[in-house]
Design an enzyme around this catalytic site. Structure first.
Site, mmCIF file in Angstrom:
data_model
loop_
_atom_site.group_PDB
_atom_site.id
_atom_site.type_symbol
_atom_site.label_atom_id
_atom_site.label_comp_id
_atom_site.label_asym_id
_atom_site.label_seq_id
_atom_site.Cartn_x
_atom_site.Cartn_y
_atom_site.Cartn_z
ATOM 1 N N GLU A 1 0.821 -1.217 0.000
ATOM 2 C CA GLU A 1 0.000 0.000 0.000
ATOM 3 C C GLU A 1 0.855 1.267 0.000
ATOM 4 O O GLU A 1 0.498 2.261 -0.634
ATOM 5 C CB GLU A 1 -0.929 0.015 1.217
ATOM 6 C CG GLU A 1 -1.962 -1.107 1.226
ATOM 7 C CD GLU A 1 -1.432 -2.424 1.737
ATOM 8 O OE1 GLU A 1 -0.251 -2.477 2.170
ATOM 9 O OE2 GLU A 1 -2.178 -3.415 1.695
ATOM 10 N N HIS B 1 -10.288 -3.494 11.134
ATOM 11 C CA HIS B 1 -10.927 -3.737 9.843
ATOM 12 C C HIS B 1 -12.272 -3.041 9.715
ATOM 13 O O HIS B 1 -13.086 -3.396 8.869
ATOM 14 C CB HIS B 1 -11.104 -5.233 9.594
ATOM 15 C CG HIS B 1 -9.921 -5.855 8.909
ATOM 16 N ND1 HIS B 1 -8.646 -5.746 9.392
ATOM 17 C CD2 HIS B 1 -9.822 -6.587 7.772
ATOM 18 C CE1 HIS B 1 -7.811 -6.387 8.590
ATOM 19 N NE2 HIS B 1 -8.498 -6.903 7.589
#
Ligand SMILES: Cc1ncc(C[n+]2csc(CCOP(=O)(O)OP(=O)(O)O)c2C)c(N)n1
Lengths: 344, 348
Positions: free
Chosen positions: A60, A129
């Site tokens: 990322e 998450h």
């Protein structure tokens, strides 16, 4: 107008922008797989293939920088994260470079990279998450941050992002994906910094972002049966923020509830409250109420997760408190996201 | 939901059969097999429960087919060593001796869970077993393990930190940063890459350059690194012993690439060979290399009655996990009044 789901609207915007602009690229982990990022990248991959819809390694940080480099050099990268939490690994590039590029190089061109982050809330997604980092990114000058709440805005804001000259972070709550609404066929941009009155009312203003707009609308429906008129302001983008639509509404209703999918401290709700306090302090007939997450990370356990996420019911309570009314016989409301099923 | 592939491949452990007559096989080789059977039984039962009950509201990443890596490595650790993992955490947790009931209760979100229902499948922890934590952000625990090993060295303790992660996690910058630091500072840490060829549905060849290997890249940092058949529990144990031994003698970090394969979908209990990213033939070929069956084949000649005992273990552990599920489901939820407790430590 025909109706689309939120995810279909994102898919359509992506495909149309890729058709009109050959420099648009989609980058992300698994954007080419059978699930196609909740369906949003599936058609783009079918149509444009691996050359323009690119499955990237798990990197990322580098991918954000790569997208910035490509954007600064004339491409239109759209980076997709299946969980917005993964954007923390892209934070350095997005905050230290993308947000500042245009300014720190003396306005000689920017790095208009567009990043979509999905909030994975629900079914025990847990502490890392399911958090929504919109306020985090909203803090930094130079980035636009939007939290589309309707299918039409999911399309229009993405179109605007892919055409504009400013780097954009779009935060999508996955509980919005199945929701339907009218969406224009054409790729009509929705500008940043222009909120919308999602429902008009005279007694309380609820300023909401993302999924909280849906919750506020359900709360408003119920309160209408009690004769309480709730005005729901969907800010659409949290930066730039449409201060005018917020302050005009509060000036009329005299009461403000801010509903957010994230924490109160230093967040979107704090910002809206500050804007109202600075701009129309005399308008407030009661203290501001914030409907936000409790001060802890997201728990997994079912009853704790249910208690953790505020929804329509908490908005009803806040509005009633502001108008000095009691709940009485009004039934409790479940969250707009309650129907979500796992395993993920 | 699709049917299990390889209807023709016999289950690694037959479900019923004669009760064993001879004594329970003793010794380290039998223990490896027994531990793998236990993990397989636990995970298969949890798969079924996950699918059928819809009560485990926590995304689960099963290690079915990958038992040899966890069990082989755990057999090389000492009582003070610490294991950290990524999201595929159940097998290493159990292999290290993590409490089964506390794990199952955690998956069911109960207060009696190993993280009191706050963490779920991806945040298992059992400090008394040396299972020091698991986390879901890729690569996150790799640097943490380096910090744990480093602190042990700084304090002169003979403790080794070990960290499990997948091939996909080696693409993260933090992996390279952590490996580099560990080598520079001779940190007693063992990096354990479970290379199962996929990152969700992305095949390795789509993510890493052809003609190179993860082991080669790590070797370039100067680490002692080995590429191991991760479905051969004996080979895994031998390599892990050598790696841990190096750490104990202060020779610096070690890296193992353990080649293995997950049978089920990335997250959740299903079979996923019909999604186009991997074929049924590929899964069948790996199931034919079942780590339990292979270990049994090696041990059979010297362990009379082993097959009967494998069946017995299966019965025993199926019962154990069913009992753990029963206890978990009967256990109390965390009180909602305690929702924010634990976010901060004591004092100001
Ligand atoms: C920083 C980050 N990016 C993406 C993800 C989403 N994700 C979860 S598991 C996974 C695949 C990991 O593959 P690998 O490391 O090989 O482990 P395996 O699942 O195969 O055991 C991905 C991409 C994540 N959890 N964290």
């Amino acid at each position: 107008m025909r109706e689309l789901t939120y995810w279909q609207a994102i898919s359509e915007a992506t495909v149309q922008c890729m058709a009109e602009d050959p420099t648009v690229l989609v980058l992300g982990e698994g954007v080419d797989d059978h699930k196609g990022t909740f369906g949003t990248t599936k058609t783009a991959f079918e149509r444009y293939g691996a050359a323009r819809v690119v499955d990237v390694p798990n990197s990322e940080n580098a991918c954000a920088g790569i997208a910035i480099g490509a954007a600064a050099n004339g491409m239109r990268p759209l980076v997709v994260h299946t969980r917005a939490d993964f954007m923390f690994l892209a934070m350095d590039a997005l905050v230290n470079l993308a947000a500042k590029w245009r300014y720190m190089y003396g306005d000689q061109g920017g790095a208009p990279v567009v990043t979509r982050g999905v909030v994975g809330r629900g079914w025990g997604q847990g502490a890392t998450h399911s958090q929504s980092p919109h306020a985090t990114f909203g803090h930094y000058a130079g980035l636009y941050v939007a939290t589309p709440a309707s299918p039409a805005d999911a399309k229009g804001l993405l179109v605007q992002a892919l055409r504009g000259d400013t780097p954009v972070v779009l935060i999508e709550n996955r509980n919005l994906y199945p929701m339907t609404g009218p969406v224009p066929e054409e790729p009509e941009p929705v500008p940043f910094g222009v909120g919308r009155i999602a429902r008009a009312g005279d007694d309380v203003t609820v300023v909401a972002a993302s999924l909280m707009v849906a919750e506020a609308l359900r709360a408003a429906d119920q309160l209408a049966t009690r004769g309480v008129g709730v005005e729901v302001v969907d800010v659409r983008s949290i930066r730039p923020l449409d201060e005018r639509i917020i302050c005009e509404s509060v000036a009329r209703t005299g009461r403000l509830v801010v509903a957010d999918t994230s924490w109160a401290r230093y967040g979107f709700a704090a910002e809206v409250a500050a804007v109202v306090a600075e701009t129309v302090p005399e308008a407030l007939r009661a203290p501001v109420r914030r409907v936000t997450l409790p001060d802890c990370p997201a728990p997994v356990s079912w009853p704790l997760e249910e208690a953790f996420h505020p929804g329509a019911d908490e908005i009803v309570e806040a509005c009633l408190a502001l108008v000095g009314d009691r709940r009485g016989e009004l039934p409790r409301l479940t969250s707009a996201a309650a129907g979500f099923h796992g395993p993920y | 939901m699709t049917a299990a592939p390889a209807d023709t491949v016999p289950a690694p452990v037959p479900a019923d059969g004669a009760a064993p007559t001879g004594p329970e096989p003793a010794g380290p080789e039998a223990a490896l097999i027994r531990d793998m059977v236990r993990i397989r039984c636990v995970e298969e039962e949890l798969c079924d429960r996950y699918r059928d009950d819809q009560e485990m509201r926590t995304p689960t990443h099963f290690s079915i087919g990958q038992e040899a890596t966890a069990v082989g490595v755990a057999a090389a650790t000492g009582p003070d060593d610490l294991v950290y993992t990524g999201h595929r955490s159940h097998a290493p947790y159990l292999a290290m001796g993590g409490d089964l009931r506390a794990m199952v209760a955690e998956l069911y979100g109960r207060e009696s869970g190993c993280a009191r229902g706050r963490g779920g499948s991806i945040h298992l922890v059992d400090r008394s077993a040396g299972f020091a934590g698991s986390a879901a952000i890729l690569g996150e625990m790799i640097s943490v393990a380096v910090g744990a090993g480093w602190s042990a060295a700084l304090r002169g303790r003979p403790q080794v930190a070990l960290t499990f992660f997948g091939d996909g996690a080696t693409e993260e910058g933090v992996f390279h940063e952590a490996v580099n630091f560990a080598q520079v500072h001779r940190v007693p840490v063992v990096f354990l890459c479970e290379n199962n060829l996929y990152s969700i549905s992305s095949p390795l060849g789509q993510r890493q350059p052809a003609g190179s290997t993860i082991t080669d890249r790590v070797t370039a940092y100067g680490l002692w690194a080995r590429s191991v058949d991760g479905n051969d529990v004996y080979a895994v144990r031998a390599a892990a012993r050598a790696a841990v031994q190096r750490c104990r003698t202060g020779a610096g970090p070690a890296f193992l690439e353990l080649h293995t394969y997950r049978w089920r979908e990335h997250v959740g209990p299903g079979w996923d060979h019909d999604h186009g990213y991997r074929s049924r033939e590929e899964i069948d070929a790996w199931m034919a290399r079942c780590p339990i069956r292979r270990a049994v084949e090696v041990a059979r000649p010297t362990q009379p009655g082993l097959d009967d005992w494998v069946r017995e273990w299966e019965r025993r552990y199926r019962a154990e996990v069913r009992d753990a599920v029963r206890v978990a489901r009967a256990a109390a939820w965390p009180p909602v009044s305690t929702l924010v407790d634990g976010a901060y430590g004591a004092g100001r």
